[in-house]
Design a protein around this motif. Structure first.
Motif, PDB file in Angstrom:
ATOM      1  N   LEU A  43       9.189  13.184  -3.652  1.00 38.96           N
ATOM      2  CA  LEU A  43       9.773  11.995  -4.279  1.00 38.96           C
ATOM      3  C   LEU A  43       9.617  10.762  -3.394  1.00 38.96           C
ATOM      4  CD1 LEU A  43      12.981  13.556  -5.827  1.00 38.96           C
ATOM      5  CD2 LEU A  43      10.885  12.856  -7.002  1.00 38.96           C
ATOM      6  N   TRP A  44       9.769  10.942  -2.095  1.00 41.25           N
ATOM      7  CA  TRP A  44       9.607   9.821  -1.170  1.00 41.25           C
ATOM      8  C   TRP A  44       8.173   9.301  -1.211  1.00 41.25           C
ATOM      9  CZ3 TRP A  44       7.463  10.422   4.093  1.00 41.25           C
ATOM     10  CH2 TRP A  44       7.477   9.230   4.796  1.00 41.25           C
ATOM     11  N   ARG A  45       7.186  10.207  -1.137  1.00 35.43           N
ATOM     12  CA  ARG A  45       5.787   9.797  -1.151  1.00 35.43           C
ATOM     13  C   ARG A  45       5.379   9.219  -2.516  1.00 35.43           C
ATOM     14  NH1 ARG A  45       3.506   7.900   2.529  1.00 35.43           N
ATOM     15  NH2 ARG A  45       1.556   8.294   1.494  1.00 35.43           N
ATOM     16  N   TYR A  46       5.965   9.740  -3.602  1.00 37.55           N
ATOM     17  CA  TYR A  46       5.688   9.185  -4.923  1.00 37.55           C
ATOM     18  C   TYR A  46       6.162   7.737  -4.985  1.00 37.55           C
ATOM     19  CZ  TYR A  46       5.792   8.464  -9.937  1.00 37.55           C
ATOM     20  OH  TYR A  46       5.599   7.951 -11.191  1.00 37.55           O
ATOM     21  N   LYS A  51       4.842   1.970  -5.186  1.00 36.20           N
ATOM     22  CA  LYS A  51       5.004   0.620  -4.634  1.00 36.20           C
ATOM     23  C   LYS A  51       3.669   0.062  -4.174  1.00 36.20           C
ATOM     24  CE  LYS A  51       9.760   0.806  -3.047  1.00 36.20           C
ATOM     25  NZ  LYS A  51      10.646   0.787  -1.878  1.00 36.20           N
ATOM     26  N   ARG A  52       2.872   0.880  -3.516  1.00 35.11           N
ATOM     27  CA  ARG A  52       1.555   0.444  -3.044  1.00 35.11           C
ATOM     28  C   ARG A  52       0.659   0.082  -4.222  1.00 35.11           C
ATOM     29  NH1 ARG A  52      -0.646   4.815   0.346  1.00 35.11           N
ATOM     30  NH2 ARG A  52       1.018   4.180   1.745  1.00 35.11           N
ATOM     31  N   GLU A  53       0.701   0.872  -5.281  1.00 35.73           N
ATOM     32  CA  GLU A  53      -0.097   0.584  -6.469  1.00 35.73           C
ATOM     33  C   GLU A  53       0.355  -0.716  -7.125  1.00 35.73           C
ATOM     34  OE1 GLU A  53      -2.937   0.949  -9.426  1.00 35.73           O
ATOM     35  OE2 GLU A  53      -2.741   2.117  -7.592  1.00 35.73           O
ATOM     36  N   ALA A  54       1.651  -0.955  -7.193  1.00 36.09           N
ATOM     37  CA  ALA A  54       2.157  -2.197  -7.778  1.00 36.09           C
ATOM     38  C   ALA A  54       1.736  -3.404  -6.945  1.00 36.09           C
ATOM     39  CB  ALA A  54       3.675  -2.141  -7.901  1.00 36.09           C
ATOM     40  N   MET A  55       1.776  -3.274  -5.621  1.00 37.04           N
ATOM     41  CA  MET A  55       1.341  -4.376  -4.769  1.00 37.04           C
ATOM     42  C   MET A  55      -0.150  -4.647  -4.951  1.00 37.04           C
ATOM     43  SD  MET A  55       3.465  -3.724  -1.246  1.00 37.04           S
ATOM     44  CE  MET A  55       2.330  -4.717  -0.330  1.00 37.04           C
ATOM     45  N   ARG A  56      -0.955  -3.598  -5.039  1.00 40.18           N
ATOM     46  CA  ARG A  56      -2.395  -3.760  -5.230  1.00 40.18           C
ATOM     47  C   ARG A  56      -2.676  -4.428  -6.573  1.00 40.18           C
ATOM     48  NH1 ARG A  56      -6.455  -1.566  -7.778  1.00 40.18           N
ATOM     49  NH2 ARG A  56      -5.237   0.131  -8.654  1.00 40.18           N
TER      50      ARG A  56
END
Length: 76
Positions: A43-46, A51-56
């Protein structure tokens, strides 16, 4: 696709950890800790991946807007 692979891996590890915990007679808590711990890590890594995908995605949209703004001013 990567999330699905991580989910399958998490399910397999937690399943074997739960089976191991249920077969232990004296102290099943390490097995339960591994089983719930792997779900916590998943869950933490998901959350980090989303978040990384949203920033990208937001960066790509910003770059596209900048490109279109430059084209509308006659710059190439």
């Amino acid at each position: 696709m990567k999330n699905f692979i991580h989910l399958i891996f998490t399910c397999m590890v937690s399943f074997f950890a739960f089976c191991g915990a249920l077969s232990m007679k004296d102290n099943p808590w390490p097995g339960f800790a591994v089983a719930f711990g792997i779900w916590g890590i998943f869950l933490w890594r998901y959350n980090v991946r989303t978040k990384r995908e949203a920033m990208r995605r937001s960066y790509e949209e910003w770059m596209f807007r900048e490109y279109m703004r430059g084209r509308s001013n006659g710059h190439r």
